[in-house]
Design an enzyme around this catalytic site. Structure first.
Site, mmCIF file in Angstrom:
data_model
loop_
_atom_site.group_PDB
_atom_site.id
_atom_site.type_symbol
_atom_site.label_atom_id
_atom_site.label_comp_id
_atom_site.label_asym_id
_atom_site.label_seq_id
_atom_site.Cartn_x
_atom_site.Cartn_y
_atom_site.Cartn_z
ATOM 1 N N ASP A 74 0.608 -1.277 -0.058
ATOM 2 C CA ASP A 74 0.343 -0.462 0.341
ATOM 3 C C ASP A 74 1.189 1.759 -0.087
ATOM 4 O O ASP A 74 1.544 1.084 0.567
ATOM 5 C CB ASP A 74 -1.095 -0.138 0.595
ATOM 6 C CG ASP A 74 -2.099 -0.826 0.896
ATOM 7 O OD1 ASP A 74 -1.809 -2.246 0.279
ATOM 8 O OD2 ASP A 74 -2.155 -0.867 1.966
ATOM 9 N N HIS A 220 3.598 -2.366 2.786
ATOM 10 C CA HIS A 220 3.667 -1.296 2.299
ATOM 11 C C HIS A 220 5.110 -0.588 2.153
ATOM 12 O O HIS A 220 6.313 -0.952 1.810
ATOM 13 C CB HIS A 220 3.392 0.204 3.554
ATOM 14 C CG HIS A 220 2.861 -0.017 4.532
ATOM 15 N ND1 HIS A 220 2.065 -0.739 5.287
ATOM 16 C CD2 HIS A 220 1.221 1.039 3.876
ATOM 17 C CE1 HIS A 220 0.694 -0.435 5.544
ATOM 18 N NE2 HIS A 220 0.012 0.065 5.116
HETATM 19 ZN ZN LIG Z 1 -3.088 3.882 2.470
#
Ligand SMILES: [Zn+2]
Length: 253
Positions: A74, A220
């Site tokens: 993400d 991430h």
């Molecule tokens: Zn996010």
């Protein structure tokens, strides 16, 4: 099944019955208030737990006994760390899904092309990733998603099929917008906590503990620690006997 619709209908009926039973006396409020509070708590828990299915059915894991996992990233693309992550995935011959923020993707078009060229999938993670995204009205949220969609489409030539809500927060507005725009909403079953943890081994340990057939792992690609720990994570997952599959394959399970 307990979801937003059934909980709302049940609560409305309950409050109405109490109202009738108590003959609309003022004491009615003493029962209605705690009921309202319970309802509110349910709404909040349903919002923050994407796997609760309270507002919408998000795919959080594959239903399978096969030892397969899907890697997801993400909040990219990131000029520096997404590139490092792409090299590691290349070296380890693993494909992943990148849920990108439209405003960042707009500035990193060459990187987007690379992600797709290497066989990875790009998902929509909103354009703004605004802190108050889940308070957006229907129109504003729809525009935000469409704006990110246009950026991704312009560069890759493909409409993103998957959407992951910013912060994993869902609500009834988001459920309607995702449905209207025909998105498959993706959650996760294993959270690496790479945005919080400072120790690489802790991240590896945490993912190892959470591994299960059909796991969808959340990481991430805008984090230095993720770029540093990723190879260890992949090697550990392989050593545990798991194979990596894409999101499309995971949905098929
Ligand atoms: Zn996010």
């Amino acid at each position: 099944m307990l979801n937003f619709r059934s909980a709302s209908i049940f609560m409305a009926i309950l409050v109405f019955m109490v109202f009738l039973l108590m003959d609309a006396r003022l004491e009615f409020l003493w029962i209605a208030l705690p009921l309202g509070l319970i309802y509110l708590i349910m709404l909040v828990i349903g919002s923050v737990m994407i796997n609760s299915g309270f507002y919408l059915e998000a795919l959080c894991k594959g239903i399978t006994n096969e030892k397969v996992v899907a890697l997801t990233f993400d909040d990219g693309p990131d000029e520096k760390f997404t590139r490092i992550i792409l090299d590691i995935l290349d070296k380890q011959q693993v494909t992943a899904t990148f849920f990108m923020i439209g405003s960042k993707a707009e500035k990193q078009q060459e990187l987007l092309r690379q992600v797709v060229a290497k066989g990875h999938v790009i998902g929509n993670h909103s354009y703004s990733h605004a802190f108050f995204f889940d308070l957006f009205g229907r129109k504003k949220m729809e525009q935000d998603l469409l704006k990110a969609e246009r950026v991704i489409m312009k560069v890759t030539g493909k409409r993103p099929e998957f959407f992951r809500p910013p912060y994993g927060v869902t609500n009834s507005v988001l459920a309607k917008v995702a449905k209207k725009l025909n998105y498959k909403v993706i959650g996760w079953s294993v959270r690496s906590l790479d945005t919080v943890k400072k120790d690489e081994d802790e991240i590896v340990k945490r993912i190892k503990k959470g591994l299960h057939p059909g796991a969808v792992i959340l990481m991430h690609d805008d984090r230095e620690i993720t770029a540093k720990v990723l190879e260890k994570v992949i090697l550990m997952i392989k050593a545990e006997g798991y194979q990596f599959v894409g999101m499309e394959a995971m949905i098929g399970y």
